[in-house]
Scaffold this motif. Structure first.
Motif, PDB file in Angstrom:
ATOM      1  N   LYS A  58      17.877 -11.798 -21.278  1.00 58.38           N
ATOM      2  CA  LYS A  58      17.813 -12.428 -22.583  1.00 58.38           C
ATOM      3  C   LYS A  58      19.176 -12.914 -23.063  1.00 58.38           C
ATOM      4  CE  LYS A  58      13.397 -11.761 -23.373  1.00 58.38           C
ATOM      5  NZ  LYS A  58      12.456 -12.887 -23.577  1.00 58.38           N
ATOM      6  N   ARG A  59      20.246 -12.574 -22.319  1.00 64.22           N
ATOM      7  CA  ARG A  59      21.587 -12.999 -22.728  1.00 64.22           C
ATOM      8  C   ARG A  59      21.781 -14.506 -22.589  1.00 64.22           C
ATOM      9  NH1 ARG A  59      25.870 -11.760 -20.286  1.00 64.22           N
ATOM     10  NH2 ARG A  59      25.013 -11.393 -18.195  1.00 64.22           N
ATOM     11  N   TYR A  60      20.941 -15.137 -21.774  1.00 71.93           N
ATOM     12  CA  TYR A  60      21.121 -16.557 -21.496  1.00 71.93           C
ATOM     13  C   TYR A  60      20.093 -17.373 -22.275  1.00 71.93           C
ATOM     14  CZ  TYR A  60      23.616 -14.327 -17.681  1.00 71.93           C
ATOM     15  OH  TYR A  60      24.452 -13.529 -16.952  1.00 71.93           O
ATOM     16  N   THR A  61      20.365 -18.643 -22.398  1.00 72.71           N
ATOM     17  CA  THR A  61      19.486 -19.528 -23.154  1.00 72.71           C
ATOM     18  C   THR A  61      18.182 -19.760 -22.415  1.00 72.71           C
ATOM     19  OG1 THR A  61      20.417 -21.512 -22.123  1.00 72.71           O
ATOM     20  CG2 THR A  61      21.509 -20.675 -24.122  1.00 72.71           C
ATOM     21  N   ALA A  62      17.207 -20.275 -23.162  1.00 76.44           N
ATOM     22  CA  ALA A  62      15.910 -20.565 -22.546  1.00 76.44           C
ATOM     23  C   ALA A  62      16.048 -21.620 -21.456  1.00 76.44           C
ATOM     24  CB  ALA A  62      14.926 -21.034 -23.622  1.00 76.44           C
ATOM     25  N   GLY A  97      14.981 -20.919 -17.652  1.00 77.94           N
ATOM     26  CA  GLY A  97      13.972 -21.777 -17.034  1.00 77.94           C
ATOM     27  C   GLY A  97      14.476 -22.449 -15.767  1.00 77.94           C
ATOM     28  N   LEU A  98      15.717 -22.961 -15.786  1.00 81.28           N
ATOM     29  CA  LEU A  98      16.271 -23.600 -14.591  1.00 81.28           C
ATOM     30  C   LEU A  98      16.467 -22.587 -13.463  1.00 81.28           C
ATOM     31  CD1 LEU A  98      18.877 -25.988 -16.260  1.00 81.28           C
ATOM     32  CD2 LEU A  98      16.715 -26.625 -15.167  1.00 81.28           C
ATOM     33  N   ALA A  99      16.849 -21.357 -13.800  1.00 80.01           N
ATOM     34  CA  ALA A  99      16.959 -20.309 -12.779  1.00 80.01           C
ATOM     35  C   ALA A  99      15.588 -20.022 -12.159  1.00 80.01           C
ATOM     36  CB  ALA A  99      17.555 -19.042 -13.386  1.00 80.01           C
ATOM     37  N   LEU A 132      11.484 -23.655 -20.775  1.00 79.31           N
ATOM     38  CA  LEU A 132      12.350 -24.752 -20.326  1.00 79.31           C
ATOM     39  C   LEU A 132      11.811 -26.091 -20.798  1.00 79.31           C
ATOM     40  CD1 LEU A 132      14.664 -25.882 -18.602  1.00 79.31           C
ATOM     41  CD2 LEU A 132      13.140 -25.789 -16.617  1.00 79.31           C
ATOM     42  N   ARG A 133      10.510 -26.272 -20.696  1.00 79.51           N
ATOM     43  CA  ARG A 133       9.922 -27.542 -21.114  1.00 79.51           C
ATOM     44  C   ARG A 133      10.150 -27.786 -22.602  1.00 79.51           C
ATOM     45  NH1 ARG A 133       5.475 -26.295 -19.684  1.00 79.51           N
ATOM     46  NH2 ARG A 133       5.503 -27.010 -17.535  1.00 79.51           N
ATOM     47  N   LYS A 134      10.010 -26.738 -23.408  1.00 82.13           N
ATOM     48  CA  LYS A 134      10.228 -26.874 -24.840  1.00 82.13           C
ATOM     49  C   LYS A 134      11.694 -27.143 -25.166  1.00 82.13           C
ATOM     50  CE  LYS A 134       6.361 -23.839 -26.042  1.00 82.13           C
ATOM     51  NZ  LYS A 134       5.958 -22.538 -26.642  1.00 82.13           N
ATOM     52  N   SER A 135      12.596 -26.498 -24.416  1.00 79.63           N
ATOM     53  CA  SER A 135      14.027 -26.695 -24.695  1.00 79.63           C
ATOM     54  C   SER A 135      14.509 -28.083 -24.301  1.00 79.63           C
ATOM     55  CB  SER A 135      14.849 -25.631 -23.947  1.00 79.63           C
ATOM     56  OG  SER A 135      14.755 -25.839 -22.545  1.00 79.63           O
ATOM     57  N   LEU A 136      13.822 -28.710 -23.322  1.00 77.39           N
ATOM     58  CA  LEU A 136      14.242 -30.037 -22.877  1.00 77.39           C
ATOM     59  C   LEU A 136      13.490 -31.150 -23.587  1.00 77.39           C
ATOM     60  CD1 LEU A 136      14.522 -29.503 -19.012  1.00 77.39           C
ATOM     61  CD2 LEU A 136      16.327 -29.396 -20.722  1.00 77.39           C
ATOM     62  N   ALA A 137      12.541 -30.803 -24.448  1.00 77.09           N
ATOM     63  CA  ALA A 137      11.740 -31.834 -25.121  1.00 77.09           C
ATOM     64  C   ALA A 137      12.593 -32.575 -26.130  1.00 77.09           C
ATOM     65  CB  ALA A 137      10.531 -31.184 -25.803  1.00 77.09           C
ATOM     66  N   ASP A 184      18.745 -25.754 -31.636  1.00 76.29           N
ATOM     67  CA  ASP A 184      19.488 -24.525 -31.429  1.00 76.29           C
ATOM     68  C   ASP A 184      19.952 -24.456 -29.989  1.00 76.29           C
ATOM     69  OD1 ASP A 184      18.973 -23.888 -34.028  1.00 76.29           O
ATOM     70  OD2 ASP A 184      17.129 -22.758 -33.531  1.00 76.29           O
ATOM     71  N   ASP A 185      21.252 -24.211 -29.800  1.00 75.77           N
ATOM     72  CA  ASP A 185      21.839 -24.040 -28.473  1.00 75.77           C
ATOM     73  C   ASP A 185      21.529 -25.226 -27.568  1.00 75.77           C
ATOM     74  OD1 ASP A 185      22.721 -21.615 -29.342  1.00 75.77           O
ATOM     75  OD2 ASP A 185      20.992 -20.514 -28.531  1.00 75.77           O
ATOM     76  N   GLN A 186      21.428 -26.410 -28.115  1.00 73.98           N
ATOM     77  CA  GLN A 186      21.109 -27.598 -27.329  1.00 73.98           C
ATOM     78  C   GLN A 186      22.279 -28.553 -27.393  1.00 73.98           C
ATOM     79  OE1 GLN A 186      18.326 -28.189 -25.574  1.00 73.98           O
ATOM     80  NE2 GLN A 186      18.745 -30.281 -24.977  1.00 73.98           N
TER      81      GLN A 186
END
Length: 572
Positions: free
Chosen positions: A221-225, A229-231, A274-279, A313-315
């Motif tokens: 959880k320390r890393y962003t969504a 997702g990419l990992a 990941l899909r939501k963060s890249l939308a 956020d964080d984008q």
């Protein structure tokens, strides 16, 4: 705007691509290739929009241009003056500049340059297996004791990713927005490199530390969504494009590690995050504005990017440009493929060394027939249990995949689920067993028919021999019966006439005399003929003056003696 214009001009245009590849810029003595100059902008600029625009040039240059990709990849090699950071970049080829930026974190922990160079490298090797394998062969001077050779470039990329992750974890992401896109860009390079390249997957998994680290990125959880997702996509590529058969590095080992350390439900949730963060809904409008000629519109583009950065956020605004709709489409297709592949993996048995059960050993005093019967029963029981386990395993995998969220419609619309595949496999095995039994029955039938034909032929032969013996026995019986009748008649003094021996002798003598008379007549005729010849010869000899009596003297003396003997015998 100028950089974006260059990118649009060279996109899928062979003539413009060739012109850009050969173009030299600058003034003497600082003339350098145009691509080197654009790379310098990417590595040195402090303006995010300028980096994105220059990166767009390389994206357009490499898209559908395998020759250009191969040209750039061929220049990637360590330079003799690689460690001299003060040396002018114009004195180094394009690939050496790029490689120096990739490993620059070792010198001054310049993760920004490493990240930007990773973005350029991802364009060079994207959808080009030859370039991927060529770059994969690059070995750095640093020895790797665990591998027994020098460190590959791919391993160094993972090391840079871990350095960026540790630095990002120590700092507050909200106050260090410029660092939030470094890990995603490096992860995108790994994704592009691993897709359709089993050699890259094998190289990445050579070190077990890499798999554990990627799993940590996907689960922590320390890393962003976006990073998580990419990992998860990187892990999926290690499953889909894994051709290794080595234990601990094969497809099943990676899928099992995902299931044990992350969980299938959590793992597939990472794709949704990941899909939501890249939308970015306004991406199409923004791309259309980028092609406009108005400077006012271009300034509004940058303002929109900055506004998006404050609203998300964080984008980072760079992520909206680099992870475009094309990457999102790839992500959707990739997710469906990895779901189907993981269901298939957990629906199959793992190849492993089986422990021999004690039931397979023959007991003391057990006859072979009972032992074989017990073995058949044991094998049948094991097969039924295995089919049940496979069915339950497939059902669980299917439920995990469905509960993982995301676009499950593609999976549900497929004609065959894991449970159906297991049932089909069971039916196929039963069909094969029935076929083998039919073949066995056919073989047994042919053997029985051959044996029956053989016995039939033997029976016919014996019947013929018996008939011959019967006929011979009947003949003997008839002869014996006739002889018995004759003997009985003789003993009873019956009227059976005895042969007249004297009459038979007289008849034989008459016949002999008749034969002798005929022969005598023939001899007399011959003798007369010879006598006439002698007389003629004697007359002729007399005419010639020869003494005939002298010549005939002594002729017939040898034959006179037998004649006398015959006469004596006759007289006697």
């Amino acid at each position: 705007m100028a950089l974006r214009c260059i990118g649009n001009l060279v996109l899928r245009n062979p003539q413009n691509l060739d012109s850009l590849a050969k173009k030299q810029v600058g003034e003497e003595p600082h003339v350098q290739p145009a691509l080197n100059a654009i790379l310098s902008i990417i590595l040195r600029t402090s303006i995010a929009q300028e980096f994105v625009a220059a990166d767009f040039v390389f994206k357009c240059f490499c898209e559908k241009n395998p020759n250009g990709q191969a040209l750039l990849a061929s220049t990637i090699a360590p330079h003799p003056n690689q460690g001299d950071t003060h040396r002018a970049a114009s004195d180094m080829p394009f690939g050496s500049i790029l490689l120096q930026a990739l490993v620059s974190s070792d010198v001054n922990e310049d993760m920004e340059a490493c990240c930007r160079a990773s973005s350029v490298l991802s364009h060079i090797i994207k959808d080009n297996l030859q370039s991927k394998d060529r770059v994969l062969q690059i070995q750095l001077g640093t020895p790797a004791p665990s591998l027994g050779r020098t460190e590959p470039l791919l391993h160094r990329i993972v090391t840079c990713l871990s350095i960026a992750a540790s630095a990002d974890g120590e700092n507050d992401q909200s106050s260090h927005l410029e660092e939030s896109y470094i890990q995603p860009v490096i992860l995108r390079l790994l994704i592009v490199w691993l897709v359709d390249c089993s050699n890259a997957v094998n190289c990445l998994l050579e070190s077990a530390v890499h798999l554990n680290y990627i799993i940590e990125l996907a689960s922590s959880k320390r890393y962003t969504a976006c990073v998580r997702g990419l990992a998860a996509v990187v892990l999926g590529a290690c499953v889909l494009y894994n051709a290794s058969r080595e234990k601990g590095r094969d497809t099943f080992a990676v899928a099992d590690a995902i299931s044990q350390k992350i969980g299938l439900t959590t793992y597939f949730l990472r794709f949704d995050e990941l899909r939501k963060s890249l939308a970015h809904p306004s991406s199409e409008q923004r791309h259309r504005k980028e092609l406009s000629r108005s400077s006012a519109n271009s300034m509004s583009d940058f303002q929109e990017i900055e506004e998006d950065a404050t609203n998300k956020d964080d984008q980072h605004p760079v992520l909206s440009e680099i992870f475009d709709s094309q990457f999102v489409d790839f992500l959707n297709k990739f997710e469906a493929d990895i779901r189907e592949n993981i269901m298939d993996i957990f629906s199959r048995t793992k190849t492993a060394t089986a422990v021999l059960p004690a039931e397979l050993e023959q007991k003391n005093g057990e006859v072979d027939g009972e032992y074989i019967k017990r073995l058949k029963s044991f094998v049948e029981k094991q097969c039924n249990e295995m089919q049940d386990l496979l069915a339950r395993n497939a059902m669980l995998a299917e439920e995990f995949v469905k509960t993982g969220g995301g676009s499950t419609a593609d999976t549900s619309q497929k004609p065959s689920s894991g449970r159906e595949r297991v049932q089909m496999e069971a039916l196929r095995q039963e069909l094969e067993g029935a076929k083998r039994q039919i073949e066995s029955l056919k073989t047994e039938k042919s053997q029985i028919e051959a044996e029956a034909n053989h016995q039939r032929n033997l029976a016919l032969k014996m019947e013929s021999d018996l008939k011959s013996l019967s006929d011979a026995y009947n003949s003997l019986e008839q002869a014996n019966y006739r002889l018995d009748a004759e003997v009985k008649t003789l003993r009873q003094g019956g009227s059976v006439p005895y042969p007249d021996v004297e009459a038979i002798k007289a008849q034989a003598k008459d016949e002999a005399e008749k034969d002798s008379g005929a022969e005598l007549n023939d001899l007399l005729v011959c003798l007369g003929q010879e006598q006439s010849k002698v007389e003629k010869l004697s007359a002729r000899l007399a005419e010639l003056g020869e003494d005939v009596d002298t010549l005939l003297q002594g002729i017939g003396d040898d034959t006179a003696i037998p004649d006398d003997d015959d006469e004596d015998e006759d007289e006697e």
